[in-house]
Write an enzyme that holds these catalytic residues in place. Structure first.
Site, PDB file in Angstrom:
ATOM      1  CD  GLU A  22     156.748   1.408 -30.372  1.00  0.00           C
ATOM      2  OE1 GLU A  22     157.280   0.282 -30.383  1.00  0.00           O
ATOM      3  OE2 GLU A  22     155.503   1.554 -30.417  1.00  0.00           O
TER       4      GLU A  22
ATOM      5  CG  ASP B 280     153.506   6.793 -31.328  1.00  0.00           C
ATOM      6  OD1 ASP B 280     154.280   6.518 -30.386  1.00  0.00           O
ATOM      7  OD2 ASP B 280     153.454   6.123 -32.377  1.00  0.00           O
TER       8      ASP B 280
HETATM    9 ZN    ZN Z   1     154.138   0.580 -27.218  1.00  0.00          ZN
END
Ligand code: ZN
Length: 357
Positions: free
Chosen positions: A129, A75
Site C-alpha cells: 500500500e 507492508d
Molecule cells: Zn497505511
C-alpha cells in the site's frame, strides 16, 4: 521458522500488534508476514481463505444479508532504527505500529475470534500500500479476482487515532499559463512580459475563498494552492511564457469534471491544462452497516482530507471509512508508536459492532 502468531498472541490485540511489528515487512518484502497470516487463517474452520501474490483474503459465508470488508495493509515504509518494537509505559514503538499493524491486528484478531459475525465479513491482509498503486494488493485483486471485493460496506483500519474518518477529498493538478512576446529588456516596450501576466492569476488565488462542505455530518475543507511556478529566459529577455502549477483539493460532492470546470472558471482568461486528477469519495454513511458502525463507535465522523484506499471502494460503489488506533501524524515517522489503551478501546468497539446481534 515457528509462526509467532500463536493462539495466545491472536487472542490479545496488543500482543498481536507487537508480534506483527516484529515480522519485518517493508513494501515488496511481505512474503514472510503473508505466510504467517495465511497459515493462521487456514486453521480457522469458519473461514474460506485464498491468496493472490502476498495478499490474503479470508471470508465467512454464513448467508447473511450484508457483507462488510475489513482491510489492512501488511507492508510498512522502510525501517528507520525503529525495529523491532519496544514498549515504554502505555506506548508501543516501532515501524508499522501506527501505520498500520495495530489495525491489521484488529482484523486478524476478529477473523479468528468471531465465528458468527452479524454480517458476512471479508478480511483482506494486503501487500504494497505504501508504494505506487500498480503494486497495491487491492489493485491486483481488483484485476485478478474482482468478485472478492463484493461488499456493502468497508472499513480500512488505517490510523485515525480512534475516530471515524469517512470519504476523502479529490485532488487535481493543473498548469495555468500566461503567454507574452519576447523582447530585449533594454527595449521592453516591444514585448509582453508573461511573468507579469501571471500576477492576475496569483491575485485570484490569494483572494480565493475555499469551500467548507458538510456531507453526512463530515466537514471537508477545500484548498486551492499554487505549488510551483516557472518562467524566464535570460537576464536580459522579456519572457514570453510563465507557468504556474495549481493543486486543487476538492470535497467529494464534486466530480473530477466539475472540479476541472471550477478551476477553469477561477482562471478564466488564462490557458489551463489539467495534468492529473483523482476523484474523492462520498462518506456514504447512510448504509445500514455504516450507521451501526457509527453507533458502536459512539462519536461523530470527520471528513478524511487525504487520499486513501477508501476511494478504491467508493469507485466500486462500496461506502468505506477509515478507523484505526494509530495517530496518523506519526505514520512514517522515526518515533512511530501506538497507545496500548487505544488498541484496547478500538478492539472493544469492533467487537461490539461485529459480534453483537
Ligand atoms: Zn497505511
Amino acid at each position: 521458522m515457528e509462526n509467532p502468531l500463536t493462539p495466545e498472541v491472536l487472542a490479545d490485540p496488543v500482543a498481536l500488534t507487537r508480534a506483527l511489528v516484529d515480522i519485518e515487512s517493508v513494501s515488496r518484502d511481505e512474503k514472510e508476514i503473508a505466510d504467517c497470516v495465511e497459515e493462521v487463517l487456514r486453521n480457522v474452520p469458519h473461514l474460506t481463505v485464498a491468496r493472490h501474490s502476498n495478499t490474503i483474503m479470508a471470508r465467512t459465508d454464513l448467508g447473511r444479508a450484508q457483507r462488510v470488508v475489513l482491510a489492512g495493509h501488511l507492508d510498512t515504509v522502510p525501517l528507520n532504527n525503529n525495529f523491532p518494537s519496544t514498549v515504554q509505559g502505555d506506548l508501543i514503538y516501532g515501524c508499522g505500529t501506527s501505520d498500520m499493524k495495530s489495525g491489521v491486528a484488529y482484523a486478524l484478531h476478529l477473523a479468528v475470534s468471531v465465528p458468527e459475525p452479524r454480517y458476512d465479513v471479508t478480511y483482506f491482509f494486503y501487500e504494497a500500500e505504501e508504494i505506487e498503486s500498480r503494486y497495491n494488493g487491492l489493485t491486483l485483486v481488483a484485476q485478478a479476482h474482482p468478485e472478492w471485493l463484493t461488499a456493502d460496506f468497508a472499513v480500512l483500519l488505517e490510523p485515525t487515532h480512534g475516530v471515524v474518518e469517512a470519504g476523502c477529498q479529490g485532488t487535481m493538478r493543473a498548469i495555468v499559463s500566461a503567454t507574452g512576446r519576447r523582447a530585449h529588456s533594454a527595449r521592453s516596450w516591444n514585448g509582453v512580459n508573461a511573468i507579469h501576466g501571471i500576477g492576475g492569476a496569483l491575485n485570484r488565488l490569494a483572494g480565493y475563498q475555499a469551500r467548507m462542505v458538510t456531507i453526512d455530518g463530515c466537514v471537508y475543507r477545500e484548498g486551492m494552492n499554487a505549488v510551483r511556478i516557472s518562467g524566464g529566459v535570460a537576464g536580459n529577455v522579456v519572457p514570453d511564457l510563465c507557468e504556474m502549477e495549481v493543486n486543487y483539493r476538492f470535497a467529494p460532492d464534486r466530480t473530477a469534471e466539475e472540479a476541472e470546470a471550477h478551476v477553469r472558471e477561477v482562471f478564466d482568461g488564462y490557458l489551463v491544462r489539467v495534468t492529473d486528477s483523482a476523484p474523492g469519495a462520498l462518506p456514504g454513511l447512510t448504509a445500514a452497516p455504516a450507521r451501526e458502525f457509527l453507533t458502536a463507535v459512539g462519536a461523530d465522523p470527520i471528513g478524511k482530507l487525504g487520499w486513501t484506499d477508501v476511494s478504491r471502494f467508493a469507485a466500486l460503489g462500496i461506502p468505506a471509512l477509515n478507523f484505526g488506533p494509530g495517530d496518523p501524524n506519526l505514520a512514517h515517522a522515526p518515533d512511530e508508536h501506538v497507545e496500548i489503551g487505544k488498541i484496547r478501546d478500538g478492539a472493544a468497539t469492533l467487537h461490539r459492532w461485529l459480534a453483537s446481534h
